[in-house]
Design a protein around this motif. Structure first.
Motif, PDB file in Angstrom:
ATOM      1  N   VAL A 137       0.842  -1.202   0.000  1.00  0.00           N
ATOM      2  CA  VAL A 137       0.000   0.000   0.000  1.00  0.00           C
ATOM      3  C   VAL A 137       0.874   1.248   0.000  1.00  0.00           C
ATOM      4  O   VAL A 137       0.645   2.188  -0.760  1.00  0.00           O
ATOM      5  CB  VAL A 137      -0.964  -0.008   1.210  1.00  0.00           C
ATOM      6  CG1 VAL A 137      -1.618   1.343   1.397  1.00  0.00           C
ATOM      7  CG2 VAL A 137      -2.013  -1.086   1.043  1.00  0.00           C
ATOM      8  N   MET A 138       1.894   1.233   0.846  1.00  0.00           N
ATOM      9  CA  MET A 138       2.780   2.394   0.924  1.00  0.00           C
ATOM     10  C   MET A 138       3.506   2.605  -0.405  1.00  0.00           C
ATOM     11  O   MET A 138       3.657   3.732  -0.865  1.00  0.00           O
ATOM     12  CB  MET A 138       3.796   2.218   2.061  1.00  0.00           C
ATOM     13  CG  MET A 138       3.178   2.130   3.441  1.00  0.00           C
ATOM     14  SD  MET A 138       2.206   3.562   3.875  1.00  0.00           S
ATOM     15  CE  MET A 138       3.516   4.702   4.224  1.00  0.00           C
ATOM     16  N   LYS A 139       3.926   1.510  -1.016  1.00  0.00           N
ATOM     17  CA  LYS A 139       4.636   1.611  -2.299  1.00  0.00           C
ATOM     18  C   LYS A 139       3.699   2.131  -3.385  1.00  0.00           C
ATOM     19  O   LYS A 139       4.083   2.968  -4.195  1.00  0.00           O
ATOM     20  CB  LYS A 139       5.199   0.243  -2.681  1.00  0.00           C
ATOM     21  CG  LYS A 139       6.100   0.278  -3.883  1.00  0.00           C
ATOM     22  CD  LYS A 139       6.721  -1.075  -4.137  1.00  0.00           C
ATOM     23  CE  LYS A 139       7.689  -1.047  -5.293  1.00  0.00           C
ATOM     24  NZ  LYS A 139       8.291  -2.351  -5.531  1.00  0.00           N
ATOM     25  N   SER A 140       2.449   1.628  -3.391  1.00  0.00           N
ATOM     26  CA  SER A 140       1.497   2.061  -4.408  1.00  0.00           C
ATOM     27  C   SER A 140       1.132   3.534  -4.242  1.00  0.00           C
ATOM     28  O   SER A 140       0.797   4.202  -5.211  1.00  0.00           O
ATOM     29  CB  SER A 140       0.232   1.199  -4.358  1.00  0.00           C
ATOM     30  OG  SER A 140      -0.519   1.485  -3.190  1.00  0.00           O
ATOM     31  N   LEU A 141       1.219   4.026  -3.011  1.00  0.00           N
ATOM     32  CA  LEU A 141       0.921   5.432  -2.772  1.00  0.00           C
ATOM     33  C   LEU A 141       2.138   6.317  -2.976  1.00  0.00           C
ATOM     34  O   LEU A 141       2.057   7.532  -2.857  1.00  0.00           O
ATOM     35  CB  LEU A 141       0.375   5.619  -1.348  1.00  0.00           C
ATOM     36  CG  LEU A 141      -0.981   4.956  -1.089  1.00  0.00           C
ATOM     37  CD1 LEU A 141      -1.346   5.065   0.377  1.00  0.00           C
ATOM     38  CD2 LEU A 141      -2.058   5.585  -1.953  1.00  0.00           C
ATOM     39  N   LEU A 154      -0.354   5.239   9.678  1.00  0.00           N
ATOM     40  CA  LEU A 154       0.598   5.683   8.658  1.00  0.00           C
ATOM     41  C   LEU A 154       0.004   5.513   7.265  1.00  0.00           C
ATOM     42  O   LEU A 154       0.126   6.401   6.409  1.00  0.00           O
ATOM     43  CB  LEU A 154       1.915   4.906   8.773  1.00  0.00           C
ATOM     44  CG  LEU A 154       2.983   5.252   7.748  1.00  0.00           C
ATOM     45  CD1 LEU A 154       3.446   6.697   7.906  1.00  0.00           C
ATOM     46  CD2 LEU A 154       4.174   4.318   7.891  1.00  0.00           C
ATOM     47  N   ILE A 155      -0.653   4.390   7.028  1.00  0.00           N
ATOM     48  CA  ILE A 155      -1.287   4.151   5.720  1.00  0.00           C
ATOM     49  C   ILE A 155      -2.369   5.193   5.476  1.00  0.00           C
ATOM     50  O   ILE A 155      -2.470   5.765   4.387  1.00  0.00           O
ATOM     51  CB  ILE A 155      -1.854   2.717   5.653  1.00  0.00           C
ATOM     52  CG1 ILE A 155      -0.700   1.706   5.591  1.00  0.00           C
ATOM     53  CG2 ILE A 155      -2.772   2.552   4.450  1.00  0.00           C
ATOM     54  CD1 ILE A 155      -1.139   0.270   5.708  1.00  0.00           C
ATOM     55  N   ALA A 156      -3.200   5.469   6.489  1.00  0.00           N
ATOM     56  CA  ALA A 156      -4.271   6.458   6.333  1.00  0.00           C
ATOM     57  C   ALA A 156      -3.682   7.835   6.040  1.00  0.00           C
ATOM     58  O   ALA A 156      -4.175   8.558   5.155  1.00  0.00           O
ATOM     59  CB  ALA A 156      -5.131   6.491   7.593  1.00  0.00           C
ATOM     60  N   ASN A 160      12.418  -1.794   8.201  1.00  0.00           N
ATOM     61  CA  ASN A 160      12.555  -1.900   9.653  1.00  0.00           C
ATOM     62  C   ASN A 160      11.614  -0.927  10.369  1.00  0.00           C
ATOM     63  O   ASN A 160      11.207  -1.189  11.492  1.00  0.00           O
ATOM     64  CB  ASN A 160      14.002  -1.697  10.101  1.00  0.00           C
ATOM     65  CG  ASN A 160      14.558  -0.365   9.658  1.00  0.00           C
ATOM     66  OD1 ASN A 160      13.887   0.394   8.957  1.00  0.00           O
ATOM     67  ND2 ASN A 160      15.780  -0.076  10.052  1.00  0.00           N
ATOM     68  N   ASP A 161      11.264   0.186   9.730  1.00  0.00           N
ATOM     69  CA  ASP A 161      10.284   1.095  10.334  1.00  0.00           C
ATOM     70  C   ASP A 161       8.918   0.423  10.422  1.00  0.00           C
ATOM     71  O   ASP A 161       8.240   0.520  11.443  1.00  0.00           O
ATOM     72  CB  ASP A 161      10.154   2.379   9.512  1.00  0.00           C
ATOM     73  CG  ASP A 161      11.396   3.258   9.620  1.00  0.00           C
ATOM     74  OD1 ASP A 161      12.207   3.005  10.538  1.00  0.00           O
ATOM     75  OD2 ASP A 161      11.544   4.180   8.808  1.00  0.00           O
ATOM     76  N   LEU A 162       8.517  -0.246   9.348  1.00  0.00           N
ATOM     77  CA  LEU A 162       7.214  -0.920   9.349  1.00  0.00           C
ATOM     78  C   LEU A 162       7.186  -2.098  10.319  1.00  0.00           C
ATOM     79  O   LEU A 162       6.183  -2.340  10.975  1.00  0.00           O
ATOM     80  CB  LEU A 162       6.859  -1.401   7.938  1.00  0.00           C
ATOM     81  CG  LEU A 162       6.370  -0.335   6.975  1.00  0.00           C
ATOM     82  CD1 LEU A 162       6.150  -0.935   5.605  1.00  0.00           C
ATOM     83  CD2 LEU A 162       5.112   0.325   7.466  1.00  0.00           C
TER      84      LEU A 162
END
Length: 171
Positions: A67-71, A91-93, A78-80
């Motif tokens: 999702v993060m990559k697509s956005l 974070l995703i929102a 390591n953060d995720l």
């Protein structure tokens, strides 16, 4: 005979005692085996539950990465992994909201650019209209002259061919 009966009685009691001990020992062994089997089954269920939980966690992490990559957000692995599920969802929102704002800004920028191009195009059309009309008139004149010339050449060729056919016919 009394001694012999006592001896036989003692041997019989001894045999019964050994049998009872053997039965008790076998019962304890069976109980131990059942307990061991239950323990092994419980541990297997716990391992399976841990494996499933780990797989779900990995799937959630992978989904969050995608999702993060697509956005278009660049977040280190390591953060995720160090975030709990609630923080990941937040974070995703936030990233989705930021992407939506960027999209709206880009659409506004494109609309403004299209408006400017339209304005410039209209201005150029009004400015170049006399030039375009002259060029069109000259083009029409050239086309008309070329058509007349081609028509005259075709007419002359057709007349010559007709005359040749008549001559052929008369022979």
């Amino acid at each position: 005979a009394v001694i012999e009966r006592r001896k036989e009685e003692q041997e019989r009691l001894q045999q019964e005692k050994l049998k009872q001990e053997a039965v008790e020992k076998q019962r304890q062994e069976d109980e131990r085996k059942r307990d061991e089997q239950r323990r092994l089954e419980r541990e297997a269920r716990e391992r399976d539950a841990e494996k499933i939980a780990k797989m779900r966690s990995e799937m959630a992490l992978q989904e969050a990465k995608e999702v993060m990559k697509s956005l278009g957000a660049d977040v280190a692995d390591n953060d995720l992994t160090s975030m709990d599920e609630a923080k990941r969802q937040q974070l995703i929102a936030d990233t989705k909201e930021q992407a939506a704002k960027q999209k709206v800004a880009e659409e506004q920028r494109l609309a403004e650019q299209a408006r400017r191009v339209d304005y410039v195009t209209r201005a150029l059309r009004l400015e170049e209209l006399p030039v375009i009309e002259r060029m069109y008139a000259a083009s029409c004149a050239r086309d008309e002259a070329a058509h007349a010339e081609a028509y005259a050449a075709t007419l002359a060729d057709d007349r010559a061919a007709h005359a040749a056919h008549l001559a052929e016919k008369r022979r």
